[in-house]
Design an enzyme around this catalytic site. Structure first.
Site, PDB file in Angstrom:
ATOM      1  CB  SER A  30      -1.037   0.437   0.736  1.00 53.08           C
ATOM      2  OG  SER A  30      -1.516   1.687   1.131  1.00 53.08           O
ATOM      3  CE1 TYR A  52      -3.999  -1.926   5.385  1.00 53.60           C
ATOM      4  CE2 TYR A  52      -3.523   0.121   4.932  1.00 53.60           C
ATOM      5  CZ  TYR A  52      -3.396  -1.330   4.185  1.00 53.60           C
ATOM      6  OH  TYR A  52      -3.655  -1.477   2.948  1.00 53.60           O
TER       7      TYR A  52
END
Length: 271
Positions: free
Chosen positions: A153, A166
């Protein structure tokens, strides 16, 4: 759709074409039943690969495997105790393209972040990929070919508030991918990350509600004020765009691409 124990035919030499450059390859995609994972499954299958759809959602995985002529592996990757050497050897038998994609998200300030949620995110998004890579490498080394593709990401190279778990997991995945690249290079195994910005998936749609709550703004303002503020291109990434990049990294054309992280973030990380 066939099940995981289907035999892999070695009686014929696969004929790869420009349209189907992955003919004869066997891929496994975690979190493959929906979102980015489903787009990756379709992209790999369209290019000739047999794809194992690995997901906790048996019904979703079965439906997609039926669609693309693949197989399924019903698995809860957060239950790492169940990911024994024997289990992984069976699941990864013949796999020469491994796509680590499964992920979840939780949003909270650090002081309010549930430690159990932090643990679960790191387990699913860092420990499980390590275990799968560890199990896949020996057969890839023996075959002198392998593709490890980790769906990271923009949060693997940048940080945002309220996403401590995350961001930590994706930063760790980027590091794991680079180490894999250095160790696998001599054996024809590449390892790369794909690092998209916000992708149009159910995971991101749920984040709109969560972001509105944590920032105290209406949901209608989340995209413009939170998610897309740093992007030069003001739209969400489409899952098919990620699938196309993953498929290229899996191909022979990407044989010299390893240890890299390909951003697909509309210019976010250019700042």
């Amino acid at each position: 759709m066939t099940d995981l124990t289907d035999a892999i035919s070695t009686s014929t030499v696969p004929v790869r074409t420009a349209e189907q450059p992955l003919t004869g390859r066997r891929a496994l995609v975690t979190g493959g039943a929906s979102g980015i994972g489903a787009a990756v499954v379709r992209a790999l299958a369209a290019r000739g690969a047999h794809v194992v759809v690995a997901d906790i959602d048996t019904a979703g995985a079965t439906a997609l495997a039926d669609e693309v002529g693949g197989s399924i592996w019903t698995v809860n990757l957060m239950d790492t105790d169940a990911l024994t050497d024997d289990t992984l050897a069976t699941a990864l038998h013949g796999v020469d393209i491994l796509v680590n994609n499964a992920g979840i998200q939780r949003i909270n300030p650090i002081q309010d972040f549930n430690p159990a949620d932090f643990h679960n995110i790191l387990t699913l998004m860092l420990e499980a990929p390590f275990l799968l890579i560890r199990a896949a490498l020996p057969q890839m080394y023996a075959a002198k070919f392998g593709r490890i593709i980790n769906v990271s990401s923009v949060h693997g190279i940048r940080a945002s508030p309220f996403k401590s778990a995350y961001v930590s997991a994706k930063h760790g995945l980027e590091g794991l991918s680079k180490v894999t690249a250095l160790e696998g290079g001599a054996y024809g195994v590449t390892s790369n990350c794909v690092a998209p910005g916000y992708v149009r998936t159910p995971l991101v749609e749920k984040q709109i509600t969560d972001q509105a709550l944590v920032h105290g703004i209406p949901e209608a303002e989340v995209l413009s004020k939170i998610m897309l503020t740093e992007s030069a291109i003001k739209r969400l990434v489409e899952p098919s765009e990620v699938g196309s990049l993953v498929a290229w990294l899996a191909s022979d054309d990407a044989a010299m691409v390893t240890g890299s992280s390909y951003t697909m973030d509309g210019g976010w990380s250019a700042r």
